[in-house]
Design an enzyme around this catalytic site. Structure first.
Site, PDB file in Angstrom:
ATOM      1  CD  GLU A   1      -2.721  -1.395   0.053  1.00 39.09           C
ATOM      2  OE1 GLU A   1      -3.069  -0.382  -0.585  1.00 39.09           O
ATOM      3  OE2 GLU A   1      -3.048  -2.540  -0.298  1.00 39.09           O
TER       4      GLU A   1
ATOM      5  CB  CYS B   1      -1.312   7.062   2.773  1.00 39.88           C
ATOM      6  SG  CYS B   1      -2.381   6.123   3.858  1.00 39.88           S
TER       7      CYS B   1
HETATM    8  P1  NAD Z   1       9.164   5.195   2.801  1.00 38.43           P
HETATM    9  O1  NAD Z   1       8.845   4.567   1.504  1.00 38.43           O
HETATM   10  O2  NAD Z   1      10.224   6.222   2.844  1.00 38.43           O
HETATM   11  O3  NAD Z   1       9.588   4.079   3.867  1.00 38.43           O
HETATM   12  C1  NAD Z   1       8.772   2.946   4.109  1.00 38.43           C
HETATM   13  C2  NAD Z   1       9.665   1.816   4.605  1.00 38.43           C
HETATM   14  O4  NAD Z   1      10.492   1.378   3.521  1.00 38.43           O
HETATM   15  C3  NAD Z   1      10.606   2.215   5.740  1.00 38.43           C
HETATM   16  O5  NAD Z   1      10.715   1.149   6.654  1.00 38.43           O
HETATM   17  C4  NAD Z   1      11.911   2.438   4.998  1.00 38.43           C
HETATM   18  O6  NAD Z   1      13.048   2.302   5.821  1.00 38.43           O
HETATM   19  C5  NAD Z   1      11.842   1.339   3.960  1.00 38.43           C
HETATM   20  N1  NAD Z   1      12.728   1.528   2.789  1.00 38.43           N
HETATM   21  C6  NAD Z   1      13.176   2.682   2.270  1.00 38.43           C
HETATM   22  N2  NAD Z   1      13.933   2.432   1.178  1.00 38.43           N
HETATM   23  C7  NAD Z   1      13.948   1.087   1.022  1.00 38.43           C
HETATM   24  C8  NAD Z   1      14.546   0.207   0.072  1.00 38.43           C
HETATM   25  N3  NAD Z   1      15.274   0.668  -0.942  1.00 38.43           N
HETATM   26  N4  NAD Z   1      14.333  -1.114   0.208  1.00 38.43           N
HETATM   27  C9  NAD Z   1      13.573  -1.597   1.221  1.00 38.43           C
HETATM   28  N5  NAD Z   1      12.977  -0.818   2.141  1.00 38.43           N
HETATM   29  C10 NAD Z   1      13.165   0.512   2.042  1.00 38.43           C
HETATM   30  O7  NAD Z   1       7.778   5.767   3.390  1.00 38.43           O
HETATM   31  P2  NAD Z   1       7.516   6.607   4.722  1.00 38.43           P
HETATM   32  O8  NAD Z   1       8.092   7.975   4.562  1.00 38.43           O
HETATM   33  O9  NAD Z   1       7.867   5.822   5.940  1.00 38.43           O
HETATM   34  O10 NAD Z   1       5.925   6.698   4.682  1.00 38.43           O
HETATM   35  C11 NAD Z   1       5.260   7.628   3.877  1.00 38.43           C
HETATM   36  C12 NAD Z   1       4.744   7.003   2.605  1.00 38.43           C
HETATM   37  O11 NAD Z   1       3.938   5.882   2.936  1.00 38.43           O
HETATM   38  C13 NAD Z   1       3.847   7.931   1.809  1.00 38.43           C
HETATM   39  O12 NAD Z   1       4.123   7.799   0.448  1.00 38.43           O
HETATM   40  C14 NAD Z   1       2.448   7.432   2.142  1.00 38.43           C
HETATM   41  O13 NAD Z   1       1.477   7.753   1.162  1.00 38.43           O
HETATM   42  C15 NAD Z   1       2.679   5.977   2.266  1.00 38.43           C
HETATM   43  N6  NAD Z   1       1.658   5.326   3.076  1.00 38.43           N
HETATM   44  C16 NAD Z   1       0.699   4.614   2.427  1.00 38.43           C
HETATM   45  C17 NAD Z   1      -0.320   3.998   3.152  1.00 38.43           C
HETATM   46  C18 NAD Z   1      -1.405   3.203   2.452  1.00 38.43           C
HETATM   47  O14 NAD Z   1      -2.134   2.480   3.123  1.00 38.43           O
HETATM   48  N7  NAD Z   1      -1.542   3.319   1.139  1.00 38.43           N
HETATM   49  C19 NAD Z   1      -0.341   4.118   4.544  1.00 38.43           C
HETATM   50  C20 NAD Z   1       0.667   4.845   5.175  1.00 38.43           C
HETATM   51  C21 NAD Z   1       1.676   5.442   4.420  1.00 38.43           C
END
Ligand code: NAD
Length: 544
Positions: free
Chosen positions: A293, A327
């Site tokens: 998501e 989000c």
């Molecule tokens: P992010 O993508 O920066 O990080 C999410 C996770 O991925 C973290 O644990 C991060 O350390 C990890 N990560 C980062 N780079 C990675 C890689 N190359 N390989 C593997 N893992 C990696 O997101 P964030 O800033 O924590 O959260 C915000 C984002 O999440 C926004 O885009 C928001 O829309 C989305 N979000 C979506 C939902 C939904 O249900 N659709 C819910 C909450 C947040």
């Protein structure tokens, strides 16, 4: 002894406590905040049920009070990820074999611990670590996480009950096996409940898990891990590690026993993961489940018949609660010319009453954004308005200050073109962009609402005209996975509004529902014949 079917009735959503002045819950929460602030926590990883300290200590500070030290977490490496995978695989056989009522008991006990003994500690951790006010923490780290645990037990028991038909001659049955391998859960900063749900939903199904939270959520994630351990989660079933994001991907996506990823976060990271999994597909023992998501650019479409006060109040909440870091946050609104001025006047008047500051002052509605990276990225969009050559202007807010924490005022941008950048890109901060259209052309603007961004997570329409509501619901059928009529696009409740979006917003597997749990199961069909045939010939083979 297995001689009975056990029921897990549909639970009720956990009631949201109000935290009014002098209430028992407010006093308890203030005490928990003071306690957590008065000591520094040394937060280990958890591998095979053991606390693991790498010695690579990283500071944790409240986003709204960067001068205060909350503690440290021990950063992990590729070696820790490998240890976590080995621990998970070693735990797999006995965990998968554990009878359902005992697995369920662990997660229901965790929910109860969270609802009672640890409610305020968990909320305080979320408030301090992620800069949420008391109400935002309560609906997330208490209520939503409790609901995820209780509802998933109920949904999974329904799935286990689903069985094929049989005849007197043979019996058919379905076993819902966990996946063969380990599941990787990678979770975002913005919801403690998502952090808790992504590893526990697959684990509940009998899977073993490697869990990597966002660094900025480790403070509250570790409290939840302590609760799971107290609830009786066996060693190795969920292993909590803190390596850099790319490292977790490098190790897990190369592993032959990688069975699936449960991700929530940004679209870019998810797409990188999917590519890596595709590249390695021939290495895996099974086809991995990929559930993600991701981002959103959530809209509010206001029809000329809409109620002005309802639009203003829902924009204020939908765009600015938790500093717009949901989000689902309303980030673009399309206002009809007949009531646009009235909505803007009312909205700006409301925003002027919103206090901004640290979370321990309960009168603050707005707190800080999560970290410096977010602060820099959001303020760049605000500064961009000043250089937009008249394509946009600031209607309200636009100021920011990082002297004490990462504070950005609730900001409303007025765009004069439908392709202005803040109408199109996910900003993930307290920034709402509005666009005013000609009221009598409301049908035309729907195409813009639908196609301005590649996302399709949440969206809301406001109207009193029922024919318009029906028309917009139909025209915007693919624009949002969670669609709201006369309500803000945020605040989905487990069991009530299963959550998730399509297009670039994710695989739409609806966390906290039956649909999500199916992704962590691999069914085995068994046919048992009571009296087997002893002759291969069918009756039609006989001569006339
Ligand atoms: P992010 O993508 O920066 O990080 C999410 C996770 O991925 C973290 O644990 C991060 O350390 C990890 N990560 C980062 N780079 C990675 C890689 N190359 N390989 C593997 N893992 C990696 O997101 P964030 O800033 O924590 O959260 C915000 C984002 O999440 C926004 O885009 C928001 O829309 C989305 N979000 C979506 C939902 C939904 O249900 N659709 C819910 C909450 C947040």
């Amino acid at each position: 002894m297995h001689n009975a079917y056990f029921h897990y009735d549909q639970p009720k959503n956990e009631p949201v406590l109000g935290y009014a002045p002098k209430s028992a819950e407010r006093i308890a929460l203030q005490k928990a905040l003071a306690e957590m602030k008065s000591s520094t926590r040394d937060i280990p990883m958890y591998i095979n049920g053991k606390e693991v300290r790498s010695g690579d200590k990283q500071e944790i500070r409240p986003p709204h009070e960067t001068g205060h030290l909350l503690g440290h977490y021990h950063a992990g490496t590729a070696e820790h990820v490998k240890q976590a995978i080995n621990a998970a695989l070693a735990a797999r056989e006995s965990w998968a074999a554990m009878p359902w009522e005992h697995r369920a008991g662990i997660f229901l006990k965790a929910a109860e611990l969270l609802a009672t003994k640890y409610r305020f500690r968990m909320n305080a951790a979320t408030m301090l670590g992620q800069s949420k006010n008391a109400f935002q923490a309560e609906i997330d780290s208490a209520c939503e996480l409790i609901d995820f645990l209780r509802f998933n037990v109920h949904f999974l028991s329904k799935i286990y009950n689903e069985q094929p038909i049989s005849t007197p001659a043979f019996h058919n049955r379905m076993e819902y096996r966990p996946l063969e391998g380990f599941v990787l859960a990678v979770t975002p900063f913005n919801f403690t409940a998502i952090g808790g749900n992504l590893p526990t939903a697959p684990a509940m199904c009998g899977n073993v898990v490697v869990w990597k939270p966002a660094n900025t959520q480790i403070y509250s994630a570790s409290v939840f891990m302590e609760i799971l351990i107290e609830a009786g989660l066996p060693a190795g079933v969920i292993n909590l590690v803190y390596p850099p994001g790319p490292v977790i991907g490098d190790v897990c996506f190369e592993h032959p026993d990688f069975a699936g990823v449960h991700f929530t976060g940004s679209t870019g990271v998810f797409q990188t993961m999917w590519k890596n999994i595709g590249t390695n597909i021939a290495k895996y023992k099974s086809y991995p489940r990929i559930v993600g998501e991701t981002g959103g650019k959530d809209f509010v479409m206001v029809h000329p018949s809409a109620d002005v006060d309802a639009v203003a109040a829902n924009l204020a909440r939908g765009a600015f609660e938790y500093q717009g870091q949901k989000c689902s946050a309303a980030s673009r609104a399309y206002l009809p010319s007949n009531i646009a001025d009235a909505i803007k006047t009312k909205l700006v008047a409301e925003l002027k009453t919103m206090k901004m500051g640290p979370v321990d002052d309960f009168t603050n509605f707005i707190n800080a954004v999560i970290d410096q990276k977010a602060f820099n990225s959001i303020t760049k969009y605000i500064d961009g308005v000043k250089n937009s050559n008249g394509k946009a202007s600031i209607l309200h807010g636009g100021n920011y200050d990082k002297s004490k924490g990462w504070f950005i005022e609730p900001t409303v941008i007025e765009a004069h073109a439908t392709d202005y950048v803040t109408l199109c890109e996910e900003i993930f901060g307290p920034v709402l962009t509005i666009y005013t259209y000609e009221a009598d052309k409301w049908m035309d603007i729907l195409d813009t609402v639908d196609h301005t961004s590649g996302y399709a997570l949440t969206g809301a329409i406001f109207a009193q005209d029922r024919e318009a509501i029906e028309y917009m619901t139909r025209k915007l059928v693919n624009a949002a996975g969670n669609f709201y009529i006369n309500d803000k696009p945020t605040g989905a409740v487990v069991g009530q509004q299963p959550f998730g979006g399509a297009r670039a917003s994710g695989t739409n597997d609806k966390a906290g529902s039956l649909l999500n749990l199916y992704r962590w199961l691999s069914a085995r069909t068994i046919k048992e014949t009571y009296v087997p045939v002893t002759d291969y010939r069918y009756p039609f083979h006989q001569a006339d």
